[in-house]
Design an enzyme around this catalytic site. Structure first.
Site, PDB file in Angstrom:
ATOM      1  N   LYS A 154       0.820  -1.208   0.000  1.00  0.00           N
ATOM      2  CA  LYS A 154       0.000   0.000   0.000  1.00  0.00           C
ATOM      3  C   LYS A 154       0.861   1.268   0.000  1.00  0.00           C
ATOM      4  CE  LYS A 154      -4.137  -2.107   0.898  1.00  0.00           C
ATOM      5  NZ  LYS A 154      -3.727  -3.489   0.703  1.00  0.00           N
TER       6      LYS A 154
HETATM    7  C1  PLP Z   1      -4.194  -4.611  -0.009  1.00  0.00           C
HETATM    8  C2  PLP Z   1      -3.374  -5.832  -0.083  1.00  0.00           C
HETATM    9  C3  PLP Z   1      -3.593  -6.823  -1.077  1.00  0.00           C
HETATM   10  C4  PLP Z   1      -4.718  -6.729  -2.090  1.00  0.00           C
HETATM   11  O1  PLP Z   1      -4.486  -5.743  -3.073  1.00  0.00           O
HETATM   12  P1  PLP Z   1      -5.694  -5.237  -3.995  1.00  0.00           P
HETATM   13  O2  PLP Z   1      -5.159  -4.082  -4.755  1.00  0.00           O
HETATM   14  O3  PLP Z   1      -6.777  -4.821  -3.027  1.00  0.00           O
HETATM   15  O4  PLP Z   1      -6.115  -6.365  -4.854  1.00  0.00           O
HETATM   16  C5  PLP Z   1      -2.748  -7.917  -1.105  1.00  0.00           C
HETATM   17  N1  PLP Z   1      -1.767  -8.079  -0.184  1.00  0.00           N
HETATM   18  C6  PLP Z   1      -1.537  -7.159   0.778  1.00  0.00           C
HETATM   19  C7  PLP Z   1      -0.457  -7.406   1.770  1.00  0.00           C
HETATM   20  C8  PLP Z   1      -2.318  -6.010   0.869  1.00  0.00           C
HETATM   21  O5  PLP Z   1      -2.080  -5.102   1.844  1.00  0.00           O
END
Ligand code: PLP
Length: 496
Positions: A113
């Protein structure tokens, strides 16, 4: 270039407006009017650039109302050596002839993120200036863990903004809680909610839809906004690292220009994998997108049957950031594969709201399965994969990355595809140490999270990310716990 809504043709805005608004007024998501194209010679040029230069190059093609200086300033403020513990920002690690792991977790909160939430506040600040927005922006977040901390870290001390994060009192790990309650910054506020994630999320939604409160805030010179992944400003920075991975492979001679690769993404809200799809639509040579889910496998079923059906049990898993039954960004993908059919997209989304499901029909389903492969993996398989990947490649994968690795192996077993493949790694194994250590050693009884982190450090020989190591000695700043009904008062109390 302008941006339009996925649900109607009537709304056209600049990228600055799309980013500062977040959601289109008709409830749709903003998408670019057309996808900018990049030829192979241009892609080849990226291989001589560093990550920041690559980011400027890609972002400039989408944010056409931003000046070069504005984009450079946003990029340079976000992807710094101070914030990212890898000079490469998103390093690519080769673990076998076919498998290349794209590590997206070297940012300040150890999850992918950060790749978007470190730059979003700068894009937002710049957009607000361009739009002449005078009000202070108040970001409200309900979080089940990763997003809250990444948003806090991105928005801390960004002028013209305040951020308030609510998390469920008993719904996050000890590390995640400490990450949030020790957050620095004069403009941040964090509170636990006496309830679960839904209670926190519903509380935030109530505040967003409270018209009287909106006016009250407006009179006080403030406007509410959100940092979740439907904002275009969170999606566009994610396109960059797929180009960057390809450019790295070109530079090290792993592939020839034009050679197609596969991309595997552990998927929740469909944001990360959609960014890879946009990279491909721009011209990046990609063969297949492999969409990996945990046992909340609504997307696996959708890709197979063409029916999206959220009416099913919600499973709590060891890859919690993918515990999602409504993948919001799928709306942008549907818009693209229907060649911009806003009526159809509106119809699907209306059905999703009222019946919890929709059916895209055989023709579209076949088109989707030409580009997307869907698979899923349960918790036991995730644990086994962490262990086998460690034994076989001496690579330590977190639980989310392990889901991707397992689904990719299933894909290869089924298709025999030998194309080189980039696997998106979305969290540091240290962020989910308990599961990782248990998978590798089979024992974490009676250990607290910091002891487990030390165990993982012994096993993996990887440095403990300083952001997690320093948590042990950081002062807790936020101890408030509020009732779901008192969340608005908590926001008001903080804003003064
Ligand atoms: C948010 C997140 C995901 C999922 O990503 P999306 O863009 O929502 O598909 C996968 N792994 C981790 C560790 C995340 O924080």
């Amino acid at each position: 270039m302008q941006y339009r809504s996925t649900r109607s043709k009537d709304i056209l805005v600049t990228s600055a407006a799309a980013i500062s608004k977040g959601l289109s007024p008709d409830g749709g998501l903003f998408v670019p009017q057309f996808i900018p194209q990049m030829g192979l010679p241009e892609i080849e040029l990226l291989s001589a650039m560093n990550y920041r230069e690559r980011a400027c190059n890609i972002l400039a093609r989408f944010l056409t109302d931003f000046s070069e200086a504005e984009i450079t300033q946003c990029v340079n403020a976000a992807y710094t050596d101070k914030k990212f513990e890898s000079a490469e920002i998103a390093p690519l690690k080769k673990i076998s002839d076919q498998k290349y792991i794209l590590e997206l977790w070297h940012g300040p909160t150890c999850a992918f993120k950060d790749m978007a939430l470190q730059i979003l506040p700068h894009l937002l600040t710049c957009s607000r200036k361009k739009e002449g927005i005078k009000e202070e922006t108040v970001i409200l977040v309900a979080t089940s863990g990763d997003t809250g901390k990444a948003a806090l870290s991105g928005f801390a001390d960004v002028p013209g903004t305040k951020i308030v994060v609510f998390y469920p009192e008993n719904g996050v790990s000890q590390i995640q809680k400490l990450q949030m309650t020790t957050q620095d910054g004069e403009n941040v506020y964090v509170s636990a909610v006496n309830g679960n994630f839904d209670d926190a999320q519903n509380g935030v939604k109530r505040i967003f839809t409270d018209g009287d409160y909106e006016n009250e805030l407006k009179n006080a010179g403030k406007v509410l906004s959100s940092a979740n992944s439907i904002n275009w400003g969170r999606l566009v920075p994610q396109i960059v690292y797929y180009f960057s991975a390809y450019a790295n492979m070109l530079r090290s001679g792993e592939i020839n220009i034009g050679e197609k690769i596969n991309i595997v993404v552990p998927t929740g809200n469909f944001g990360n994998i959609l960014a890879a799809y946009y990279a491909n639509r721009m011209g990046l040579p990609i063969n297949k997108f492999i969409c990996a889910s945990n046992s909340n496998n609504v997307l696996t079923d959708f890709i197979k049957t063409g029916v999206y059906d959220r009416n099913r049990r919600f499973n709590t898993t060891i890859s919690p950031s993918m515990d999602i039954l409504i993948s919001s960004n799928l709306e942008r993908f549907l818009f693209d594969i229907t060649i911009g059919d806003d009526k159809k997209v509106s119809e699907f989304m209306q059905k999703l709201r009222t019946e919890g499901k929709y059916d895209i029909g055989e023709k579209l389903r076949d088109e989707i399965s030409n580009v997307l492969y869907g698979g899923y993996c349960n918790d036991d398989e995730t644990m086994n994969t962490i262990k086998t990947v460690f034994d076989k490649y001496s690579y330590v994968a977190d639980t989310h990355t392990a889901v991707a690795l397992k689904v990719y192996d299933d894909y290869v077993a089924e298709t025999g595809d030998t194309a080189k493949t980039v696997i998106a790694s979305t969290a540091s194994p240290y962020k989910f140490s308990a599961s990782v250590v248990q998978a590798i050693c089979g024992d974490t009884v009676d250990k607290d999270e910091f002891q487990i982190i030390d165990m993982l450090s012994d096993i993996s020989k990887l440095p403990v990310p300083s952001a997690l190591a320093e948590l042990k000695n950081k002062k807790i700043r936020f101890i408030a716990v509020c009732e779901p009904d008192d969340m608005k008062d908590a926001v008001s109390g903080f804003l003064g």
